[in-house]
Design an enzyme around this catalytic site. Structure first.
Site, PDB file in Angstrom:
ATOM      1  N   GLY A 107      60.837   5.461  46.331  1.00 16.45           N
ATOM      2  CA  GLY A 107      61.164   4.798  45.067  1.00 16.45           C
ATOM      3  C   GLY A 107      62.483   4.075  45.166  1.00 16.45           C
ATOM      4  O   GLY A 107      62.961   3.785  46.262  1.00 16.45           O
ATOM      5  N   TYR A 245      47.134  -2.628  46.210  1.00 14.54           N
ATOM      6  CA  TYR A 245      47.457  -2.825  47.621  1.00 14.54           C
ATOM      7  C   TYR A 245      48.059  -1.613  48.337  1.00 14.54           C
ATOM      8  O   TYR A 245      47.637  -1.270  49.426  1.00 14.54           O
ATOM      9  CB  TYR A 245      48.419  -4.021  47.710  1.00 14.54           C
ATOM     10  CG  TYR A 245      49.061  -4.262  49.042  1.00 14.54           C
ATOM     11  CD1 TYR A 245      48.323  -4.736  50.114  1.00 14.54           C
ATOM     12  CD2 TYR A 245      50.422  -4.022  49.229  1.00 14.54           C
ATOM     13  CE1 TYR A 245      48.924  -4.963  51.344  1.00 14.54           C
ATOM     14  CE2 TYR A 245      51.030  -4.251  50.450  1.00 14.54           C
ATOM     15  CZ  TYR A 245      50.275  -4.721  51.504  1.00 14.54           C
ATOM     16  OH  TYR A 245      50.862  -4.949  52.710  1.00 14.54           O
ATOM     17  N   SER A 286      43.128  -4.439  53.121  1.00 14.15           N
ATOM     18  CA  SER A 286      43.525  -4.178  51.739  1.00 14.15           C
ATOM     19  C   SER A 286      42.591  -4.830  50.727  1.00 14.15           C
ATOM     20  O   SER A 286      42.473  -4.354  49.601  1.00 14.15           O
ATOM     21  CB  SER A 286      44.964  -4.657  51.516  1.00 14.15           C
ATOM     22  OG  SER A 286      45.076  -6.004  51.896  1.00 14.15           O
TER      23      SER A 286
END
Ligand code: SF4
Length: 461
Positions: A107, A245, A286
């Site tokens: 993060g 994705y 993807s």
């Protein structure tokens, strides 16, 4: 676009926890390919080993056999804050007054600079430029006596996105931010517990998925079992790019397998942007599921005209333009026998800077495709991300600088269609309020730090 990181933790006295952590990192490799690391504890001391490279390059039988203990954490990194250097590889170990912890984080902390300064003023020194060390020192700076309250102290001060695992001599902690931006889930394995960024890592090591770690939750796992502490919860803001994705399509997020969501994105594109064509292809891997969805919805046959070399890693291993240019050729090989004289619908996950897509279109046309119609699962990305995704600054985002017809011309496609935000929300089948959509809308779920905001939104001098 770079993903942020993959984290893993395990408390399992009956298992070789370092080896299982290695295989979990292997399954989470798509989330970060710059560095990999493992930390373990045997209840007396922490052992940490982290290096630059893929998990399979960093670890071998010899390095894994050096670890002992029954609790471990692991990390795959792509740098979002802090440069790409060995000193920023995770997990990191931080100590104060003979108390130590190891931490691995996915993060981005938007008030990291402010906290870094506060902690420096209090005498804390920093060995890395990552915000993970800020979190670790913040925990150690708490005057609370027990770890749970120390972590709660830190969480009250952190602003941003964080899914993290923390290791002390006796306890494994899992912590997720109140917005739930990055995923984190809990599983069981042979009488023990495992924590992973994505459920696919649990599947690969033979753990059973139990549930997701809730936004704002702190989980502690000791020899006495598992405890949960629910902290404050803000508005929900799961990163929608996990669906488009980042995460693997065989992972479960918000209670839903991602593969059907990606298929629905393709179906949505077929509804919003129909076209006469001979062949539909999803850019592997993807957009493979989205390609299937477009084909089913449109009735245009699905094909494979572009073969991916799966052993070169992802295109963006090195963040430099020369390698990126080489990357597309290294990564994809078009098949003229399939493409010649075909009108192709090419479905892709997103266009960020617009540096890769023109090369892919060129590859297809050079291989004989008569027309290339690009269909993109993500709406136009017009704003940067402050929550752990290294996209670009605003002036680098092609959709912030050009109109859609201009982008179509720039990439050399015959037509271009971006899925609408409504279409995307319909595909993920959860309320819009569940998600962060800030890179499309500029509406950030929490105020981003003024300096970062200014830096990323302004044009270069
Ligand atoms: S800004 Fe975009 S990439 Fe960043 S967390 Fe929000 S949705 Fe995800």
């Amino acid at each position: 676009m770079h993903e942020s990181c993959g984290v893993f933790g395990i408390f399992a006295p009956n298992e070789d926890v370092a080896r299982l952590t290695f295989f979990a990192l292997f399954a989470l490799q798509h989330r970060g390919q710059e560095s990999a690391g493992i930390a373990t504890t045997n209840g007396k001391k922490l052992q940490v080993y982290a290096k630059m490279g893929l998990a399979s390059q960093v670890f071998n039988e010899e390095s894994l056999s050096q670890f002992n203990g029954h609790i471990a954490i692991g990390h795959n990194r792509y740098s979002t804050r802090g440069s790409s250097q060995i000193r920023n590889a995770q997990p990191i170990e931080v100590s104060k007054d003979s108390v130590s912890l190891a931490i691995a984080h996915n993060g981005n902390i938007v008030n990291a600079e402010h906290l870094h300064k506060q902690l420096s003023d209090q005498g804390y020194s920093f060995q890395t430029s990552s915000d993970t060390e800020v979190i670790a020192n913040l925990i150690l700076s708490s005057h609370e006596k027990d770890w749970v309250n120390r972590i709660k102290y830190a969480v009250r001060r952190l602003k941003g996105a964080y899914s993290m695992v923390i290791l002390t001599n006796h306890t494994l902690f899992a912590v997720r931010d109140p917005l739930g931006v990055r995923p984190l889930c809990l599983g069981t394995i042979n009488g023990g517990w495992a924590i992973a960024s994505e459920s696919c890592a649990l599947d690969h090591i033979g753990a059973d998925f139990v549930r997701e770690v809730k936004p704002g939750e702190i989980i502690s796992i000791t020899e006495n079992g598992i405890d949960s502490y629910q902290g404050e919860v803000g508005r929900r803001a799961t990163c929608i790019f996990e669906y488009i994705y980042f995460a693997r399509p065989d992972s479960i997020i918000n209670g839903r397998l991602l593969y059907p969501a990606r298929q629905a994105m393709g179906a949505g594109l077929a509804e919003e942007y129909p076209v006469d064509a001979d062949l539909v292809m999803g850019v592997p891997d993807s957009a493979t599921a989205a390609g299937v969805g477009y084909s089913i919805k449109s009735g245009i046959p699905l094909g494979e005209g572009l073969i991916k070399n799966r052993y070169v890693g992802r295109t963006f291993i090195e963040p430099d333009q020369r390698i990126r240019d080489l990357g597309v050729k290294l990564k994809f090989n078009p098949m003229p026998q399939i493409l010649t004289d075909k009108r192709v619908v090419l479905v892709d996950d997103s266009i960020v800077r617009g540096t890769t897509t023109p090369q892919v279109v060129r590859l297809l046309k050079k291989a004989g495709a008569k027309e290339v119609h690009m269909r993109i699962c993500a709406p136009p990305i017009r704003y940067p991300c402050f929550f752990g995704v290294d996209m670009a600054t605003r002036w680098e985002l092609i959709a912030a600088q050009k109109t859609i017809p201009e982008i179509r011309d720039f990439i050399g496609a015959d037509s271009l269609g971006y899925l609408s935000i409504d279409g995307l929300i319909k595909a993920v089948a959860l309320p819009r309020e569940t998600f962060c959509l800030a890179c499309f809308t500029g509406d950030y779920p929490i105020p981003v730090q003024l300096g970062m905001d200014k830096l990323a939104l302004e044009a270069p001098p």
